[in-house]
Design an enzyme around this catalytic site. Structure first.
Site, PDB file in Angstrom:
ATOM      1  N   GLY A   1       3.753  -5.030  -6.777  1.00 27.12           N
ATOM      2  CA  GLY A   1       5.155  -5.009  -7.196  1.00 27.12           C
ATOM      3  C   GLY A   1       5.302  -4.806  -8.698  1.00 27.12           C
ATOM      4  O   GLY A   1       6.154  -4.040  -9.159  1.00 27.12           O
TER       5      GLY A   1
ATOM      6  N   GLY B   1      -1.986  -4.935  -4.531  1.00 19.92           N
ATOM      7  CA  GLY B   1      -1.650  -5.411  -3.189  1.00 19.92           C
ATOM      8  C   GLY B   1      -2.515  -4.809  -2.100  1.00 19.92           C
ATOM      9  O   GLY B   1      -3.742  -4.857  -2.164  1.00 19.92           O
TER      10      GLY B   1
ATOM     11  N   LYS C   1       7.565   0.143   4.091  1.00 14.09           N
ATOM     12  CA  LYS C   1       9.011   0.332   3.941  1.00 14.09           C
ATOM     13  C   LYS C   1       9.394   1.298   2.836  1.00 14.09           C
ATOM     14  O   LYS C   1       8.986   1.151   1.691  1.00 14.09           O
ATOM     15  CB  LYS C   1       9.688  -1.020   3.680  1.00 14.09           C
ATOM     16  CG  LYS C   1       9.740  -1.881   4.932  1.00 14.09           C
ATOM     17  CD  LYS C   1      10.104  -3.284   4.605  1.00 14.09           C
ATOM     18  CE  LYS C   1      11.575  -3.574   4.804  1.00 14.09           C
ATOM     19  NZ  LYS C   1      11.917  -4.917   4.281  1.00 14.09           N
TER      20      LYS C   1
ATOM     21  N   ARG D   1      -8.323 -10.773  -6.848  1.00 18.38           N
ATOM     22  CA  ARG D   1      -7.499 -11.331  -7.925  1.00 18.38           C
ATOM     23  C   ARG D   1      -8.186 -12.494  -8.638  1.00 18.38           C
ATOM     24  O   ARG D   1      -7.968 -12.702  -9.833  1.00 18.38           O
ATOM     25  CB  ARG D   1      -6.153 -11.778  -7.368  1.00 18.38           C
ATOM     26  CG  ARG D   1      -5.196 -10.619  -7.223  1.00 18.38           C
ATOM     27  CD  ARG D   1      -3.901 -11.079  -6.637  1.00 18.38           C
ATOM     28  NE  ARG D   1      -2.852 -10.091  -6.829  1.00 18.38           N
ATOM     29  CZ  ARG D   1      -1.719 -10.081  -6.143  1.00 18.38           C
ATOM     30  NH1 ARG D   1      -1.489 -11.005  -5.211  1.00 18.38           N
ATOM     31  NH2 ARG D   1      -0.802  -9.164  -6.373  1.00 18.38           N
TER      32      ARG D   1
HETATM   33  C1  3PG Z   1       2.134 -10.581  -5.249  1.00 20.47           C
HETATM   34  O1  3PG Z   1       1.316 -10.917  -4.399  1.00 20.47           O
HETATM   35  O2  3PG Z   1       2.841  -9.580  -5.147  1.00 20.47           O
HETATM   36  C2  3PG Z   1       2.236 -11.401  -6.501  1.00 20.47           C
HETATM   37  O3  3PG Z   1       1.324 -12.450  -6.493  1.00 20.47           O
HETATM   38  C3  3PG Z   1       3.644 -11.899  -6.650  1.00 20.47           C
HETATM   39  O4  3PG Z   1       4.000 -12.674  -5.545  1.00 20.47           O
HETATM   40  P1  3PG Z   1       5.513 -12.706  -5.086  1.00 20.47           P
HETATM   41  O5  3PG Z   1       5.822 -11.302  -4.587  1.00 20.47           O
HETATM   42  O6  3PG Z   1       5.579 -13.736  -3.987  1.00 20.47           O
HETATM   43  O7  3PG Z   1       6.360 -13.062  -6.265  1.00 20.47           O
END
Ligand code: 3PG
Ligand code: MG
Length: 401
Positions: free
Chosen positions: A382, A358, A205, A40
């Site tokens: 996400g 992720g 999950k 990132r």
């Molecule tokens: C992540 O790692 O999914 C993003 O940086 C967002 O972080 P968060 O899910 O804690 O909002």
């Protein structure tokens, strides 16, 4: 690259850039935490460099982890700022607070083309507050530190947070190059994907993936499912899953998806064999069993070799592939084969391969794959899932006006 034209000439301007520098850290007693995957940070460099090269005074805002709205040294961005400096090949000033005396003097000290990073914005409760006024008050303080705002933290654009959303309402703003590139790829996946369109879902999950499965049942040709979430599907198929991860309250939902898939002509492909072990540990002995023979005292930790080969064949014929979530516990070499097979298959397709953020992005790098072998590796897990779910992303929506 981003379109900063709306900001006019940035020379000498203080440009606040929201990046997603939320990287995995390994802490060492008393020592500096080690960044285990800097993907990132690397992805954030081009926008920062471009603005600095244009003479802007670049002020980077970011979060790390989920601190509870007050300073917590375990979540300091200091090591991340240091890594950013290495990657940029130039000094990066670091403010030890978010909008306090250190932030103000750090920003005041910047010359044209200089770069600073503010401490973790989540050290201020206003960042993630559900209360518009509290978030707005923090955004006001951030806005005081800049003349313009560039939104480049794709991994957080699904969050309605002060430095992502409210700040855009307070300053002239533009989309950064990283966010623009991510949205471009996601649009290609949703608007008219070249077929066959295969989606591979994993991760622990099923409850995190319900909305995306729901949406993809109408769009993808095949849905390959692995990872911890697969055991809830296997249970829905009537198998016993031993001590594997299971979300009992989702078994009926999974049954419903299997039924709907059949109806809509989308094929849900589940593993036929799995790798199990007596315990969740790196040195547990791996045992391959059929999905109808999972021992009651064992835990499933990866998809089996037959399934990995079948998944790879399905991916191999695809023109478009989106993959989110590891197939097994890839951090343990004995249980990484399923994830490796999927990654390998993605590198070979004649079409668009997208690794959705992720854990799967980290897996690809940790398993030693060349990032260039994939069409796109997203920085947002996400965020990309929510986009594919058809949801409005607040951090994108707010840039429209
Ligand atoms: C992540 O790692 O999914 C993003 O940086 C967002 O972080 P968060 O899910 O804690 O909002
Ligand atoms: Mg997240």
């Amino acid at each position: 690259m981003g379109d900063y034209a709306t900001l006019g000439d940035v020379q000498g301007k203080r440009v606040l850039v929201r990046s997603d520098l939320n990287v995995p850290l390994e802490s060492h007693e008393g020592g500096t935490p080690r960044i285990t995957d800097d993907g990132r940070i690397r992805a954030s460099v081009p926008t920062i460099r471009q603005l600095a090269d244009a003479g802007a005074r670049v002020v980077v805002m970011a979060h790390l982890g989920r601190p509870k709205g007050s300073p917590d040294p375990a979540y300091s961005l200091a090591p991340v700022a240091a890594r950013l400096s290495e990657l940029l090949g130039r000094p990066v000033a670091f403010a030890t607070d978010t909008v306090g005396a250190s932030a103000r003097s750090t920003v005041d000290g910047l010359g044209d083309g200089d770069v600073a990073v503010l401490e973790n914005v989540r050290f201020n409760a206003g960042e993630t507050s559900k209360d518009d006024a509290e978030r707005g008050a923090f955004a006001d303080q951030l806005a005081d530190l800049g003349d313009a705002f560039v939104s480049d933290g794709f991994g957080v654009v699904h969050r309605k947070q002060a430095s992502v959303y409210d700040l855009a309402q307070r300053l002239p703003h533009a989309m950064g190059g990283l966010v623009a590139a991510e949205i471009d790829v996601l649009r290609r996946l949703t608007e008219s994907p070249e077929r066959p369109y295969v989606v591979v879902l994993g991760g622990s999950k099923v409850s995190d993936k319900l909305a995306v499965i729901d949406n993809l049942l109408g769009k993808a040709d095949q849905l390959l499912i692995g990872g911890g979430m697969v055991f809830t599907f296997l249970k829905a198929q009537g198998h016993e899953v031993g001590k594997s991860l299971l979300e009992d309250d989702q078994v009926d939902t999974c049954k419903e998806y299997l039924r709907r898939a059949e109806e809509s002509g989308v094929e849900i492909v589940l593993p036929t064999d799995v790798v199990v072990a007596a315990e969740f540990s790196a040195d547990a002995q791996p045992v391959v069993v059929g999905v109808d023979a999972i021992p009651s005292d064992m835990i499933g930790l990866d998809i089996g070799p037959d399934s990995a080969a079948a998944f790879a064949r399905a991916i191999g014929t695809a023109k478009t592939v989106f993959w989110n979530g590891p197939m097994g516990v890839f951090e343990f070499p004995a249980f990484a084969a399923g994830t490796r097979a999927v990654a390998q298959a993605l590198t070979g397709i004649d079409g668009l391969s997208v690794v959705g953020g992720g854990d799967s992005a980290a897996a690809v790098r940790q398993l030693g794959f060349d990032e260039d072998a994939f069409g796109h590796i997203s920085t947002g897990g996400g965020a990309s899932l929510e986009y594919l779910e058809g949801k409005t992303l607040p951090g994108i929506d707010v840039l429209k006006d």
